[in-house]
Design a protein around this motif. Sequence first.
Motif, short mmCIF file in Angstrom:
data_model
loop_
_atom_site.label_atom_id
_atom_site.label_comp_id
_atom_site.label_asym_id
_atom_site.label_seq_id
_atom_site.Cartn_x
_atom_site.Cartn_y
_atom_site.Cartn_z
N GLU A 230 0.83 -1.20 0.00
CA GLU A 230 0.00 0.00 0.00
C GLU A 230 0.87 1.26 0.00
N ASP A 231 1.93 1.25 0.81
CA ASP A 231 2.83 2.40 0.86
C ASP A 231 3.51 2.63 -0.48
N LYS A 232 3.96 1.56 -1.10
CA LYS A 232 4.63 1.69 -2.39
C LYS A 232 3.66 2.22 -3.44
N SER A 233 2.42 1.78 -3.38
CA SER A 233 1.41 2.26 -4.33
C SER A 233 1.21 3.77 -4.19
N LYS A 234 1.17 4.24 -2.94
CA LYS A 234 1.01 5.67 -2.70
C LYS A 234 2.21 6.45 -3.20
N GLN A 235 3.40 5.89 -2.99
CA GLN A 235 4.62 6.56 -3.45
C GLN A 235 4.65 6.65 -4.98
N LEU A 236 4.23 5.58 -5.64
CA LEU A 236 4.20 5.59 -7.10
C LEU A 236 3.21 6.63 -7.63
N LEU A 237 2.08 6.77 -6.93
CA LEU A 237 1.09 7.77 -7.34
C LEU A 237 1.66 9.18 -7.20
N GLU A 238 2.37 9.42 -6.09
CA GLU A 238 2.97 10.74 -5.88
C GLU A 238 4.04 11.03 -6.92
N ILE A 239 4.81 10.00 -7.27
CA ILE A 239 5.83 10.18 -8.31
C ILE A 239 5.18 10.53 -9.64
N ALA A 240 4.09 9.85 -9.96
CA ALA A 240 3.39 10.13 -11.21
C ALA A 240 2.86 11.56 -11.24
N LYS A 241 2.26 11.99 -10.13
CA LYS A 241 1.71 13.36 -10.07
C LYS A 241 2.81 14.40 -10.23
N THR A 242 3.89 14.20 -9.48
CA THR A 242 5.00 15.16 -9.55
C THR A 242 5.64 15.14 -10.93
N GLY A 243 5.70 13.95 -11.54
CA GLY A 243 6.27 13.84 -12.87
C GLY A 243 5.49 14.64 -13.89
N VAL A 244 4.17 14.60 -13.79
CA VAL A 244 3.33 15.38 -14.70
C VAL A 244 3.58 16.87 -14.50
N GLU A 245 3.67 17.27 -13.23
CA GLU A 245 3.93 18.68 -12.94
C GLU A 245 5.28 19.12 -13.50
N ARG A 246 6.29 18.27 -13.38
CA ARG A 246 7.62 18.62 -13.89
C ARG A 246 7.62 18.69 -15.42
N ALA A 247 6.84 17.81 -16.04
CA ALA A 247 6.76 17.84 -17.49
C ALA A 247 6.14 19.14 -17.98
N ILE A 248 5.16 19.64 -17.23
CA ILE A 248 4.51 20.90 -17.60
C ILE A 248 5.46 22.07 -17.37
N GLU A 249 6.19 22.03 -16.24
CA GLU A 249 7.07 23.14 -15.89
C GLU A 249 8.35 23.16 -16.71
N THR A 250 8.87 21.97 -17.06
CA THR A 250 10.13 21.91 -17.82
C THR A 250 9.88 21.29 -19.18
N ASP A 251 10.18 19.99 -19.29
CA ASP A 251 9.90 19.28 -20.54
C ASP A 251 9.76 17.80 -20.22
N GLU A 252 9.24 17.05 -21.17
CA GLU A 252 8.93 15.64 -20.94
C GLU A 252 10.19 14.82 -20.66
N ALA A 253 11.28 15.10 -21.36
CA ALA A 253 12.51 14.34 -21.17
C ALA A 253 13.06 14.50 -19.75
N THR A 254 13.06 15.75 -19.27
CA THR A 254 13.54 16.01 -17.91
C THR A 254 12.66 15.30 -16.89
N ALA A 255 11.35 15.36 -17.09
CA ALA A 255 10.41 14.71 -16.18
C ALA A 255 10.60 13.20 -16.19
N THR A 256 10.79 12.63 -17.37
CA THR A 256 10.98 11.19 -17.48
C THR A 256 12.25 10.74 -16.76
N THR A 257 13.31 11.50 -16.91
CA THR A 257 14.56 11.18 -16.21
C THR A 257 14.34 11.20 -14.71
N TRP A 258 13.65 12.20 -14.21
CA TRP A 258 13.38 12.30 -12.77
C TRP A 258 12.53 11.13 -12.29
N ILE A 259 11.49 10.79 -13.05
CA ILE A 259 10.62 9.67 -12.69
C ILE A 259 11.42 8.37 -12.60
#
Length: 271
Positions: A230-259
Amino acid sequence: MIYKQAEDLLLSELGLQDWQPTEETVAVKSFAESFLSSGRLDAEYYQPKYDELYETLEVTCLEKGWELRKLGSLSSLFKYGTSEPFEYLEQGVPFLRIADLQKYRFNEKDLKFISKESANQQQANVKTDDVLISRSGTLGLAVVIPEYLNNAVYGSYFILTRPDKISILPTYLALYINSLVGKLQTEQANTGGIQTNLTIPVLESLLIAFPPLDIQQKFVDKVNQSYDAEDKSKQLLEIAKTGVERAIETDEATATTWINQQLEALGVKLT
Protein backbone atom coordinates in the motif's frame (compact mmCIF):
# COMPACT_ATOMS: atom_id res chain seq x y z
CA MET A 1 -6.07 -7.01 -1.37
CA ILE A 2 -3.14 -8.59 0.53
CA TYR A 3 -4.73 -7.66 3.87
CA LYS A 4 -7.86 -9.49 2.71
CA GLN A 5 -5.66 -12.49 1.96
CA ALA A 6 -4.37 -12.35 5.54
CA GLU A 7 -7.96 -12.30 6.83
CA ASP A 8 -8.92 -15.22 4.57
CA LEU A 9 -5.89 -17.18 5.73
CA LEU A 10 -6.84 -16.61 9.36
CA LEU A 11 -10.46 -17.63 8.77
CA SER A 12 -9.27 -20.74 6.95
CA GLU A 13 -7.08 -21.72 9.90
CA LEU A 14 -10.03 -21.12 12.22
CA GLY A 15 -12.31 -23.34 10.12
CA LEU A 16 -14.46 -20.36 9.12
CA GLN A 17 -13.40 -19.52 5.55
CA ASP A 18 -16.40 -21.18 3.89
CA TRP A 19 -18.64 -20.93 6.93
CA GLN A 20 -22.09 -19.56 6.31
CA PRO A 21 -23.96 -18.49 9.48
CA THR A 22 -27.28 -20.19 9.95
CA GLU A 23 -30.31 -18.12 9.00
CA GLU A 24 -32.19 -19.44 12.01
CA THR A 25 -33.13 -16.59 14.30
CA VAL A 26 -34.66 -18.50 17.20
CA ALA A 27 -32.70 -20.09 20.02
CA VAL A 28 -34.24 -21.83 23.02
CA LYS A 29 -32.34 -20.94 26.19
CA SER A 30 -33.07 -21.56 29.84
CA PHE A 31 -33.00 -18.61 32.25
CA ALA A 32 -29.66 -19.88 33.59
CA GLU A 33 -28.23 -20.12 30.07
CA SER A 34 -29.41 -16.66 29.15
CA PHE A 35 -29.91 -13.82 31.61
CA LEU A 36 -28.07 -15.37 34.54
CA SER A 37 -24.94 -15.95 32.43
CA SER A 38 -24.97 -12.84 30.23
CA GLY A 39 -27.32 -10.30 31.80
CA ARG A 40 -29.11 -9.99 28.46
CA LEU A 41 -32.79 -10.61 27.75
CA ASP A 42 -32.99 -9.39 24.13
CA ALA A 43 -33.63 -12.29 21.74
CA GLU A 44 -31.22 -10.99 19.08
CA TYR A 45 -28.28 -11.60 21.39
CA TYR A 46 -28.98 -15.34 21.37
CA GLN A 47 -29.19 -15.91 17.63
CA PRO A 48 -27.91 -19.42 16.78
CA LYS A 49 -25.17 -18.08 14.50
CA TYR A 50 -23.25 -16.83 17.52
CA ASP A 51 -23.38 -20.23 19.20
CA GLU A 52 -22.16 -21.78 15.94
CA LEU A 53 -19.24 -19.35 15.86
CA TYR A 54 -18.12 -20.16 19.40
CA GLU A 55 -18.53 -23.90 18.88
CA THR A 56 -16.38 -23.74 15.74
CA LEU A 57 -13.69 -21.79 17.58
CA GLU A 58 -13.66 -24.26 20.45
CA VAL A 59 -13.43 -27.29 18.14
CA THR A 60 -10.70 -25.73 15.99
CA CYS A 61 -8.59 -24.68 18.95
CA LEU A 62 -8.93 -28.11 20.51
CA GLU A 63 -7.88 -29.83 17.27
CA LYS A 64 -4.93 -27.50 16.62
CA GLY A 65 -3.80 -27.14 20.21
CA TRP A 66 -4.36 -23.38 20.07
CA GLU A 67 -5.41 -21.34 23.07
CA LEU A 68 -8.85 -19.74 23.31
CA ARG A 69 -9.07 -17.03 25.94
CA LYS A 70 -10.94 -13.85 26.69
CA LEU A 71 -9.21 -10.65 25.67
CA GLY A 72 -9.31 -9.46 29.27
CA SER A 73 -6.74 -12.11 30.18
CA LEU A 74 -4.45 -11.12 27.31
CA SER A 75 -4.09 -7.42 28.05
CA SER A 76 -2.53 -5.48 30.89
CA LEU A 77 -4.64 -2.37 30.32
CA PHE A 78 -8.00 -1.21 29.00
CA LYS A 79 -8.75 2.48 28.90
CA TYR A 80 -11.17 4.96 27.32
CA GLY A 81 -9.87 7.94 25.38
CA THR A 82 -10.24 11.59 26.31
CA SER A 83 -13.29 13.68 25.47
CA GLU A 84 -11.56 16.99 26.23
CA PRO A 85 -11.75 19.56 23.40
CA PHE A 86 -8.39 20.66 22.05
CA GLU A 87 -7.03 23.49 19.96
CA TYR A 88 -5.35 21.98 16.92
CA LEU A 89 -1.86 23.14 15.97
CA GLU A 90 0.39 22.77 12.94
CA GLN A 91 2.89 20.80 15.02
CA GLY A 92 2.98 19.12 18.38
CA VAL A 93 1.72 15.82 19.80
CA PRO A 94 -0.55 13.79 17.48
CA PHE A 95 -4.19 13.54 18.54
CA LEU A 96 -5.73 10.33 17.21
CA ARG A 97 -9.28 10.48 15.87
CA ILE A 98 -11.48 7.90 14.16
CA ALA A 99 -11.76 10.30 11.22
CA ASP A 100 -8.04 9.77 10.54
CA LEU A 101 -8.30 5.98 10.25
CA GLN A 102 -7.71 4.59 6.77
CA LYS A 103 -7.65 0.85 6.16
CA TYR A 104 -6.73 -0.04 9.74
CA ARG A 105 -3.98 2.59 9.92
CA PHE A 106 -3.82 6.28 10.70
CA ASN A 107 -3.40 8.55 7.71
CA GLU A 108 -0.32 10.62 8.52
CA LYS A 109 -1.36 13.47 6.24
CA ASP A 110 -4.64 14.01 8.10
CA LEU A 111 -3.32 13.85 11.65
CA LYS A 112 -4.17 16.69 14.03
CA PHE A 113 -1.74 17.97 16.66
CA ILE A 114 -2.10 19.44 20.13
CA SER A 115 0.38 21.21 22.39
CA LYS A 116 2.80 19.25 24.57
CA GLU A 117 1.33 21.01 27.59
CA SER A 118 -2.15 19.73 26.77
CA ALA A 119 -0.84 16.23 26.05
CA ASN A 120 1.04 16.09 29.35
CA GLN A 121 -2.18 16.81 31.23
CA GLN A 122 -3.90 13.76 29.70
CA GLN A 123 -4.15 10.20 30.93
CA ALA A 124 -5.00 8.93 27.44
CA ASN A 125 -1.63 8.37 25.83
CA VAL A 126 -0.69 5.43 23.64
CA LYS A 127 2.50 3.40 23.56
CA THR A 128 4.08 1.62 20.63
CA ASP A 129 2.22 -1.69 19.93
CA ASP A 130 -0.89 -0.70 21.86
CA VAL A 131 -4.10 -1.54 20.01
CA LEU A 132 -6.86 1.05 19.71
CA ILE A 133 -10.39 -0.22 19.06
CA SER A 134 -13.16 2.07 17.83
CA ARG A 135 -16.12 2.12 20.19
CA SER A 136 -18.53 4.31 18.23
CA GLY A 137 -19.43 4.87 14.60
CA THR A 138 -17.90 1.88 12.82
CA LEU A 139 -17.58 -0.39 15.82
CA GLY A 140 -14.68 -2.67 16.51
CA LEU A 141 -12.03 -1.37 14.11
CA ALA A 142 -8.65 -2.26 15.55
CA VAL A 143 -5.40 -0.44 14.77
CA VAL A 144 -1.88 -1.08 16.08
CA ILE A 145 0.10 1.94 17.22
CA PRO A 146 3.34 2.34 15.23
CA GLU A 147 6.51 3.71 16.79
CA TYR A 148 6.10 7.19 15.30
CA LEU A 149 2.82 7.62 17.25
CA ASN A 150 4.29 6.65 20.61
CA ASN A 151 2.88 8.94 23.35
CA ALA A 152 0.14 10.32 21.08
CA VAL A 153 -3.19 11.20 22.72
CA TYR A 154 -6.32 9.33 21.64
CA GLY A 155 -9.94 10.47 21.60
CA SER A 156 -13.01 9.17 23.39
CA TYR A 157 -14.22 7.15 20.42
CA PHE A 158 -11.42 4.66 21.11
CA ILE A 159 -10.67 2.10 23.77
CA LEU A 160 -7.03 1.26 24.32
CA THR A 161 -5.86 -2.27 25.02
CA ARG A 162 -2.25 -3.19 25.75
CA PRO A 163 -1.66 -6.79 24.63
CA ASP A 164 0.63 -9.10 26.54
CA LYS A 165 3.20 -9.66 23.77
CA ILE A 166 4.52 -12.77 25.49
CA SER A 167 1.25 -14.46 24.51
CA ILE A 168 -0.18 -12.52 21.58
CA LEU A 169 1.30 -10.24 18.94
CA PRO A 170 -0.49 -6.87 18.60
CA THR A 171 -0.80 -7.09 14.81
CA TYR A 172 -2.26 -10.59 15.05
CA LEU A 173 -4.77 -9.36 17.63
CA ALA A 174 -5.82 -6.44 15.40
CA LEU A 175 -6.19 -8.76 12.40
CA TYR A 176 -8.34 -11.12 14.46
CA ILE A 177 -10.62 -8.35 15.72
CA ASN A 178 -10.95 -6.85 12.22
CA SER A 179 -11.86 -10.22 10.69
CA LEU A 180 -15.29 -11.83 10.54
CA VAL A 181 -14.76 -13.62 13.85
CA GLY A 182 -14.17 -10.31 15.65
CA LYS A 183 -16.91 -8.45 13.81
CA LEU A 184 -19.53 -11.04 14.73
CA GLN A 185 -18.64 -10.80 18.40
CA THR A 186 -18.91 -7.00 18.46
CA GLU A 187 -22.13 -7.29 16.47
CA GLN A 188 -23.60 -9.62 19.06
CA ALA A 189 -22.68 -7.27 21.88
CA ASN A 190 -24.54 -4.43 20.20
CA THR A 191 -27.75 -6.18 19.17
CA GLY A 192 -31.11 -5.36 20.64
CA GLY A 193 -30.57 -1.62 20.92
CA ILE A 194 -29.23 -1.95 24.48
CA GLN A 195 -25.85 -0.40 23.69
CA THR A 196 -24.88 2.23 21.15
CA ASN A 197 -21.15 1.74 21.53
CA LEU A 198 -18.58 -0.73 22.73
CA THR A 199 -17.54 -0.81 26.36
CA ILE A 200 -14.48 -2.11 28.14
CA PRO A 201 -16.41 -5.07 29.65
CA VAL A 202 -17.49 -6.07 26.13
CA LEU A 203 -13.93 -5.99 24.83
CA GLU A 204 -12.66 -7.90 27.85
CA SER A 205 -15.17 -10.66 27.07
CA LEU A 206 -14.18 -11.15 23.40
CA LEU A 207 -13.01 -14.70 22.75
CA ILE A 208 -9.59 -14.70 21.09
CA ALA A 209 -8.23 -17.81 19.40
CA PHE A 210 -4.48 -17.63 19.07
CA PRO A 211 -1.73 -20.03 18.01
CA PRO A 212 1.90 -20.10 19.17
CA LEU A 213 3.90 -16.94 18.42
CA ASP A 214 5.74 -18.41 15.43
CA ILE A 215 2.44 -19.11 13.68
CA GLN A 216 1.07 -15.70 14.67
CA GLN A 217 4.16 -14.17 13.05
CA LYS A 218 3.18 -15.68 9.69
CA PHE A 219 -0.08 -13.74 9.80
CA VAL A 220 1.79 -10.61 10.91
CA ASP A 221 4.20 -10.93 7.99
CA LYS A 222 1.25 -11.07 5.60
CA VAL A 223 -0.28 -7.94 7.12
CA ASN A 224 3.05 -6.10 6.95
CA GLN A 225 3.38 -7.17 3.32
CA SER A 226 0.01 -5.57 2.60
CA TYR A 227 1.07 -2.31 4.25
CA ASP A 228 4.35 -2.27 2.31
CA ALA A 229 2.44 -2.75 -0.95
CA GLU A 230 0.00 0.00 0.00
CA ASP A 231 2.83 2.40 0.86
CA LYS A 232 4.63 1.69 -2.39
CA SER A 233 1.41 2.26 -4.33
CA LYS A 234 1.01 5.67 -2.70
CA GLN A 235 4.62 6.56 -3.45
CA LEU A 236 4.20 5.59 -7.10
CA LEU A 237 1.09 7.77 -7.34
CA GLU A 238 2.97 10.74 -5.88
CA ILE A 239 5.83 10.18 -8.31
CA ALA A 240 3.39 10.13 -11.21
CA LYS A 241 1.71 13.36 -10.07
CA THR A 242 5.00 15.16 -9.55
CA GLY A 243 6.27 13.84 -12.87
CA VAL A 244 3.33 15.38 -14.70
CA GLU A 245 3.93 18.68 -12.94
CA ARG A 246 7.62 18.62 -13.89
CA ALA A 247 6.76 17.84 -17.49
CA ILE A 248 4.51 20.90 -17.60
CA GLU A 249 7.07 23.14 -15.89
CA THR A 250 10.13 21.91 -17.82
CA ASP A 251 9.90 19.28 -20.54
CA GLU A 252 8.93 15.64 -20.94
CA ALA A 253 12.51 14.34 -21.17
CA THR A 254 13.54 16.01 -17.91
CA ALA A 255 10.41 14.71 -16.18
CA THR A 256 10.98 11.19 -17.48
CA THR A 257 14.56 11.18 -16.21
CA TRP A 258 13.38 12.30 -12.77
CA ILE A 259 10.62 9.67 -12.69
CA ASN A 260 13.09 6.93 -13.59
CA GLN A 261 15.43 8.04 -10.82
CA GLN A 262 12.62 7.91 -8.26
CA LEU A 263 11.50 4.48 -9.43
CA GLU A 264 15.03 3.12 -9.19
CA ALA A 265 15.28 4.51 -5.64
CA LEU A 266 12.12 2.54 -4.77
CA GLY A 267 13.57 -0.60 -6.26
CA VAL A 268 11.06 -0.66 -9.11
CA LYS A 269 12.57 -2.36 -12.11
CA LEU A 270 12.28 -0.41 -15.33
CA THR A 271 11.50 -2.19 -18.57
